[in-house]
Design an enzyme around this catalytic site. Sequence first.
Site, PDB file in Angstrom:
ATOM      1  N   ASP A   1      -1.373  -4.465  -3.113  1.00 55.36           N
ATOM      2  CA  ASP A   1      -1.045  -4.794  -4.502  1.00 55.36           C
ATOM      3  C   ASP A   1      -0.272  -3.650  -5.162  1.00 55.36           C
ATOM      4  O   ASP A   1      -0.456  -2.493  -4.798  1.00 55.36           O
ATOM      5  CB  ASP A   1      -2.359  -5.058  -5.255  1.00 55.36           C
ATOM      6  CG  ASP A   1      -2.125  -5.810  -6.554  1.00 55.36           C
ATOM      7  OD1 ASP A   1      -0.983  -6.229  -6.815  1.00 55.36           O
ATOM      8  OD2 ASP A   1      -3.097  -5.959  -7.312  1.00 55.36           O
TER       9      ASP A   1
ATOM     10  N   HIS B   1       8.878  -4.903  -3.381  1.00 58.68           N
ATOM     11  CA  HIS B   1       8.483  -5.590  -2.143  1.00 58.68           C
ATOM     12  C   HIS B   1       9.190  -4.978  -0.933  1.00 58.68           C
ATOM     13  O   HIS B   1       8.599  -4.817   0.130  1.00 58.68           O
ATOM     14  CB  HIS B   1       8.794  -7.084  -2.243  1.00 58.68           C
ATOM     15  CG  HIS B   1       8.012  -7.789  -3.310  1.00 58.68           C
ATOM     16  ND1 HIS B   1       6.663  -7.568  -3.492  1.00 58.68           N
ATOM     17  CD2 HIS B   1       8.367  -8.692  -4.260  1.00 58.68           C
ATOM     18  CE1 HIS B   1       6.234  -8.312  -4.509  1.00 58.68           C
ATOM     19  NE2 HIS B   1       7.251  -8.997  -4.989  1.00 58.68           N
TER      20      HIS B   1
ATOM     21  N   LEU C   1      -3.550  -3.803  19.311  1.00 60.62           N
ATOM     22  CA  LEU C   1      -3.866  -4.227  17.948  1.00 60.62           C
ATOM     23  C   LEU C   1      -3.489  -5.692  17.727  1.00 60.62           C
ATOM     24  O   LEU C   1      -2.416  -6.131  18.145  1.00 60.62           O
ATOM     25  CB  LEU C   1      -3.055  -3.348  16.976  1.00 60.62           C
ATOM     26  CG  LEU C   1      -3.069  -3.758  15.499  1.00 60.62           C
ATOM     27  CD1 LEU C   1      -4.430  -3.454  14.868  1.00 60.62           C
ATOM     28  CD2 LEU C   1      -1.957  -3.044  14.722  1.00 60.62           C
TER      29      LEU C   1
END
Length: 243
Positions: A29, A46, A140
């Site tokens: 955020d 962004h 991962l």
Amino acid sequence: LKNDIMDKENLLNKIDKRKLPVHIAIIMDGNGRWAKKRHLPRTFGHKKGVERVDEIVETAGDIGLKYLTLYAFSTENWQRSKTEVAVLMKLLHHYLVKELPRMQKNNIRFNTIGDIKKLPDFVYDKLVEVKELTGNNSGLTLILALNYGGRDDIVNAINSIIKNKLNKVTETEVSNYLYTSAIPDPDLLIRTSGEQRISNFLLWQLSYSELYFTPVLWPEFDKTEFYKAILEFQNRERRFGGL
Ligand code: FPP
């Protein structure tokens, strides 16, 4: 700069490799506020945010984390301006194209949670392709939450369950019908930018997760901040409601 590198190494040395979280989930955020502070359009935030995604994914792989889930687009994010939604979709597509070779090189398996069929076709097709191509990697697992909502996840599971059976269900069965069926619950949830809310993220799955809130905005959440969150996690005592 030299001090900075030493800081990073010190933090890394303090992390107990035997007590790593298995799964970290992150609510990324603060991109908009980061841009606003600099009098830039929100979409610049962004773009900067994607750079932090790169850095955090790489670090997660380096320390041997098994699962990393990033909240990239919520069921509520459609309410943003058409332009902002379009930019986020383009950034996502670009990210997948750019990162596929690195995922292969670093043995990363890519996955998503959320109703991705509602995303634009060019994004959907790429998501399916990258999932397929990385499906056999064993390092991962990187999970992007896309058009994901925690309540939607649960409602979806209930609908699948009533299609298949009408008698009593167990917690395990509910878990098995969620988007996260093959993924262990997060050990640690990180939320950046000072907001202290879950915002319809993994509602069921976060039951026993440690929550870590930091005022740092996502475009500034770097490797060092990530290490700090893991260290804080290691200093907490998890009792799962027992003694
Ligand atoms: C929150 O910042 C962030 C989002 C809604 C999107 C997160 C997306 C990215 C980091 C980039 C795309 C991701 C990938 C994986 C390519 P905000 O806009 O809510 O910030 P604000 O609360 O300050 O307005």
